[in-house]
Write a protein that holds these residues in place. Structure first.
Motif, PDB file in Angstrom:
ATOM      1  N   GLY A  71      -6.104  47.316  31.698  1.00  0.00           N
ATOM      2  CA  GLY A  71      -7.551  47.160  31.547  1.00  0.00           C
ATOM      3  C   GLY A  71      -7.915  45.848  30.888  1.00  0.00           C
ATOM      4  O   GLY A  71      -8.873  45.170  31.289  1.00  0.00           O
ATOM      5  N   GLY A  72      -7.145  45.464  29.864  1.00  0.00           N
ATOM      6  CA  GLY A  72      -7.397  44.187  29.193  1.00  0.00           C
ATOM      7  C   GLY A  72      -7.196  43.012  30.119  1.00  0.00           C
ATOM      8  O   GLY A  72      -7.963  42.040  30.087  1.00  0.00           O
TER       9      GLY A  72
ATOM     10  N   LEU B  50      -7.119  52.252  30.014  1.00  0.00           N
ATOM     11  CA  LEU B  50      -7.840  51.301  30.870  1.00  0.00           C
ATOM     12  C   LEU B  50      -9.206  50.975  30.286  1.00  0.00           C
ATOM     13  O   LEU B  50      -9.613  49.805  30.219  1.00  0.00           O
ATOM     14  CB  LEU B  50      -8.004  51.878  32.278  1.00  0.00           C
ATOM     15  CG  LEU B  50      -6.774  51.890  33.178  1.00  0.00           C
ATOM     16  CD1 LEU B  50      -7.026  52.762  34.406  1.00  0.00           C
ATOM     17  CD2 LEU B  50      -6.421  50.472  33.615  1.00  0.00           C
ATOM     18  N   LEU B  51      -9.923  52.011  29.869  1.00  0.00           N
ATOM     19  CA  LEU B  51     -11.269  51.800  29.327  1.00  0.00           C
ATOM     20  C   LEU B  51     -11.218  51.029  28.012  1.00  0.00           C
ATOM     21  O   LEU B  51     -12.029  50.128  27.775  1.00  0.00           O
ATOM     22  CB  LEU B  51     -11.959  53.153  29.123  1.00  0.00           C
ATOM     23  CG  LEU B  51     -12.280  53.937  30.403  1.00  0.00           C
ATOM     24  CD1 LEU B  51     -12.795  55.329  30.063  1.00  0.00           C
ATOM     25  CD2 LEU B  51     -13.302  53.188  31.249  1.00  0.00           C
ATOM     26  N   LEU B  52     -10.262  51.366  27.166  1.00  0.00           N
ATOM     27  CA  LEU B  52     -10.154  50.662  25.889  1.00  0.00           C
ATOM     28  C   LEU B  52      -9.765  49.198  26.096  1.00  0.00           C
ATOM     29  O   LEU B  52     -10.284  48.303  25.418  1.00  0.00           O
ATOM     30  CB  LEU B  52      -9.120  51.352  24.997  1.00  0.00           C
ATOM     31  CG  LEU B  52      -8.925  50.726  23.615  1.00  0.00           C
ATOM     32  CD1 LEU B  52     -10.203  50.830  22.788  1.00  0.00           C
ATOM     33  CD2 LEU B  52      -7.768  51.384  22.870  1.00  0.00           C
ATOM     34  N   GLY B  53      -8.857  48.940  27.061  1.00  0.00           N
ATOM     35  CA  GLY B  53      -8.452  47.562  27.337  1.00  0.00           C
ATOM     36  C   GLY B  53      -9.621  46.718  27.810  1.00  0.00           C
ATOM     37  O   GLY B  53      -9.789  45.568  27.378  1.00  0.00           O
ATOM     38  N   ALA B  54     -10.438  47.278  28.717  1.00  0.00           N
ATOM     39  CA  ALA B  54     -11.617  46.548  29.192  1.00  0.00           C
ATOM     40  C   ALA B  54     -12.602  46.316  28.055  1.00  0.00           C
ATOM     41  O   ALA B  54     -13.182  45.226  27.911  1.00  0.00           O
ATOM     42  CB  ALA B  54     -12.285  47.328  30.324  1.00  0.00           C
TER      43      ALA B  54
ATOM     44  N   VAL C 266      -4.580  47.094  17.584  1.00  0.00           N
ATOM     45  CA  VAL C 266      -4.947  48.085  18.608  1.00  0.00           C
ATOM     46  C   VAL C 266      -3.743  48.526  19.445  1.00  0.00           C
ATOM     47  O   VAL C 266      -3.522  49.736  19.615  1.00  0.00           O
ATOM     48  CB  VAL C 266      -6.096  47.561  19.500  1.00  0.00           C
ATOM     49  CG1 VAL C 266      -6.254  48.430  20.737  1.00  0.00           C
ATOM     50  CG2 VAL C 266      -7.396  47.553  18.707  1.00  0.00           C
ATOM     51  N   PRO C 267      -2.921  47.619  20.016  1.00  0.00           N
ATOM     52  CA  PRO C 267      -1.760  48.098  20.787  1.00  0.00           C
ATOM     53  C   PRO C 267      -0.791  48.922  19.947  1.00  0.00           C
ATOM     54  O   PRO C 267      -0.210  49.897  20.444  1.00  0.00           O
ATOM     55  CB  PRO C 267      -1.099  46.796  21.278  1.00  0.00           C
ATOM     56  CG  PRO C 267      -2.174  45.773  21.231  1.00  0.00           C
ATOM     57  CD  PRO C 267      -3.019  46.148  20.062  1.00  0.00           C
TER      58      PRO C 267
END
Length: 739
Positions: free
Chosen positions: A655-656, A563-567, A636-637
């Motif tokens: 998150g993204g 979640l944090l990485l997506g944001a 990244v994914p």
């Protein structure tokens, strides 16, 4: 495959392409004007095509590398279907072709629009809008034709023990094909956005602010590059973006429909659920064509009357699709067809709400933009502060609309908001995205129309046409700013719904990937210790089973990390693209200043500037700067999936989506509001052109340019492409995740 249900789909696609060709031929019969107008249009056309050729070289190289990777995945590692490498190339080709057709039309239409505006406002509107319709119909026609061709191929060659299983394999396989369109769309959006804003910023800062010459003045060396940029960013880029959303939403809904009735054993219901999104899209094409013929206006029309004429065509198409889609669903015999129809209506209404909210926060007819214009009297700092404030506040309605729309779409299709009928509920969300995009043929026409009339105004200015011609093109251009802002809101909203559908479809890709592991090794063990030893066991797994077995919940640190990485990805991506515009714009500013300084007689109109050099600077800057942010979205994914597995990828995509959607709305609306605040002052308010307020507003507009035309729109692709990469790489994630 039920041929009775399927064959209207390719027929509608061909009809769309026929009408696109007819509108193109009608436009080409128009008068392009005097020799000066023809010369200006030719400069823009050559610059646009030169840019596309260069971009396709770079994209072609990336596609070759990615195709090799997919060949290894399919035939060496055997974690992906064998059709992916070929379909990846064809998906990118069709997406690029849609953008090419639209841009070719736009570059031929702008001069003819300026010439038509000599005659009347209605003539200018008609030729520019019909030319924009070429883009709209080319996008939907090519997308549906692409889906139809691959549907026929896979239906012939894919074999399965049960028909229900075959439909799931076909739809999930076709869903992975979307990565080609997604990647092409990303390059088109990012590269086009960098190109157009580097030219625009250079033209505004040196031309308007420093030299004090009007917009589109032929003495400005960056003017041609600016006009070229309108086409490569707002026509080719937007076309590729919405081509990807349109095809992605149809394929995601079809895959979710196949999954919803996988375990029922009723093939007829599954076929109906799979065919419904395709048929809704096909009907939407025909009704979009009907709406296009209703767009016309009278001489001397006001801005509200011009906007009403465009909205009339869209509203007629939307009302008709609501009625006809009900008949289509009933004809298909889809269980709970009334509930699914409710989901389609919800998707349409959600798109309209987001569009109207965007118009309110960006149009000079309303208080938010007027508030920004008033702050220009104080200086650039307060203009920027006011624009940021408007942009932040403007996120509320679109986010609430998506929240409510998603909930209602799920509720109507599932009959409740609990997870007892989650497959039907997710199908409702998927088909709501199809409903939102069902009238894309005409909706995209109103957006592609904007750059055409913008270029027509530039042509009129550079060719020194009578003042009334520029007044008419300015009226059409001002309307184009509103429709462009509305179109960006619509694109962002459709991206959010499509990404939600793709997120749900990710689990179906995981199911197929687990089946491949069992075929290769005989068994599969989930992170929680549950084992599956047969294809039948995989088929029996529900989405809730997959969620539980992979421990996808907020107490799992892998999900929270994702979640944090997506944001963070949304913000880093914006930072990269903003800095890219800044660097390319700095080169453009330096070049324009150099020409003013070193080429005698430019400002006096005695010598022609070196337009080609400015076009070259934007082209080189765009190609160089678009690679890093684009590759980041792809890698990244993949890397994150290999490291932390499915829970982390689900967190990444969630998150993204959450951060990317809100950030995209903020950037698009603040940029649009700054732009129209400048135009509101240019109409004579707060001192008019040349005043201190106008100079302050130009600074705000310059800051907003990469907001609304580079970073904001590119976020649409970010949230969709990350989902698409995750779906395509599901086999690698399932088979090789380390932790």
């Amino acid at each position: 495959m039920n041929s009775v249900y399927f064959w209207p789909v390719p027929v509608a696609a061909i009809i769309a392409l026929v009408f696109a060709w007819v509108f193109f031929k009608q436009m080409m019969k128009g008068d392009e004007g005097d020799p000066t107008m023809i010369k200006i249009a030719e400069h823009v056309r050559k610059g646009a095509m030169a840019y596309l050729r260069q971009q396709y070289k770079v994209v072609g190289f990336v596609f070759i590398i990615m195709t090799i990777v997919f060949v290894i995945m399919s035939f060496v590692l055997k974690v992906q279907n064998a059709w992916l490498p070929v379909a990846f190339i064809t998906g990118g080709f069709f997406s690029g072709l849609a953008g090419y057709f639209g841009m070719k039309t736009a570059t031929y239409a702008s001069g003819r629009t300026a010439q038509a505006a000599k005659e009347s406002l209605d003539a200018g509107l008609r030729i520019s809008f019909r030319s924009g319709a070429v883009m709209g119909l080319a996008v939907v026609g090519l997308a549906l034709l692409y889906i139809s061709i691959w549907w026929v191929i896979l239906d012939i060659f894919i074999e399965a023990q049960y028909e229900t299983e075959k439909l799931l394999i076909i739809t999930t396989t076709m869903l992975t094909f979307g990565i080609g369109a997604s990647l092409q769309a990303l390059f088109a959006r990012v590269g086009g956005g960098i190109y157009t804003k580097a030219a625009d910023v250079g033209a505004d800062l040196v031309g308007k602010v420093e030299a004090g010459i009007p917009e589109d003045d032929p003495r400005n060396p960056a003017t041609i590059a600016d006009n070229v940029g309108d086409n490569v960013g707002d026509v080719a880029g937007m076309g590729a973006d919405l081509y990807e959303s349109y095809s992605g939403s149809i394929l995601a809904a079809a895959a979710l429909g196949a999954a919803a009735y996988l375990q029922s054993g009723d093939t007829s219901n599954q076929v109906a659920a799979v065919m419904a999104p395709m048929l809704i899209a096909a009907v939407g094409i025909l009704l979009s064509i009907v709406g296009i013929f209703f767009v016309k206006t009278k001489p001397g029309a006001t801005q509200k009357e011009l906007l009403a004429s465009l909205e009339k065509g869209i509203n007629i198409s939307s009302i008709l699709i609501i009625a006809v889609s009900l008949l289509v669903l009933k004809w298909l015999g889809l269980p709970n067809y009334l509930g699914v129809w409710g989901s389609i209506v919800v998707g349409l209404v959600t798109g309209i709400v987001i569009g109207r909210a965007t118009a309110y926060y960006t149009s000079a007819e309303y208080k938010p933009t007027q508030h920004i214009a008033k702050n220009a009297e104080t200086g650039p700092a307060t203009v920027i502060i006011a624009g940021l404030g408007v942009g932040f506040i403007s996120t509320a309605i679109p986010v609430l609309a998506i929240m409510i729309g998603t909930s209602l779409a799920y509720f109507f299709a599932a009959g409740s908001l609990d997870i007892a009928n989650i497959n039907q509920g997710l199908y409702g969300i998927g088909i709501a995205a199809v409903g939102m995009l069902s009238t894309l043929g005409i909706t995209l026409a109103t957006d592609a129309y904007g750059p055409i009339v913008d270029n027509a105004g530039g042509n009129a200015e550079m060719a020194h046409l009578p003042p009334e011609v520029r007044e008419r093109t300015d009226a059409l251009d001002s309307l184009g700013n509103t429709t462009a802002a509305t179109g960006k809101g619509f694109a962002i909203g459709s991206a959010a719904l499509t990404a939600l559908a793709l997120l749900a479809s990710y689990y179906e890709a995981i199911r197929i990937a687990i089946a491949r592991v069992i075929v290769n090794s005989g068994t599969f063990t989930f992170p929680n210790g549950v084992e599956v030893e047969s294809i039948e066991g995989v088929k029996a797994l529900t989405i809730i089973d997959l969620v539980n077995n992979y421990e996808v919940h907020l107490m799992n640190p892998k999900v929270v990390i994702g979640l944090l990485l997506g944001a963070m990805m949304a913000f880093v991506f914006c930072g990269l693209t903003m800095n890219a515009v800044g660097r390319a714009a700095a080169d453009m500013v330096a070049e324009v200043r150099r020409q003013f300084r070193e080429i005698p007689g430019i400002l006096e109109g005695e010598n022609e500037p070196d337009y080609a050099r400015c076009v070259e600077i934007s082209t080189i800057g765009a190609q160089k700067e678009m690679l890093v942010p684009s590759l980041l979205v792809i890698l990244v994914p993949l890397i994150f999936g290999i490291l932390l597995g499915v829970p982390a990828v689900v967190g990444l995509l969630t998150g993204g989506l959450a951060a990317g959607f809100s950030l995209a709305v903020f950037m698009a609306n603040s940029g649009g509001a700054w732009d129209n605040a400048k135009k509101y002052i240019e109409e004579g308010n707060f001192g008019g052109k040349g005043s201190d307020a106008h100079k302050a507003a130009v600074i705000g507009d310059t800051v907003g340019d990469p907001f609304k035309d580079t970073s904001g729109p590119s976020l649409n692709i970010l949230i969709k492409l990350m989902s698409m990469v995750a779906i395509v790489m599901a086999g690698v994630t399932v088979a090789f995740s380390i932790f």
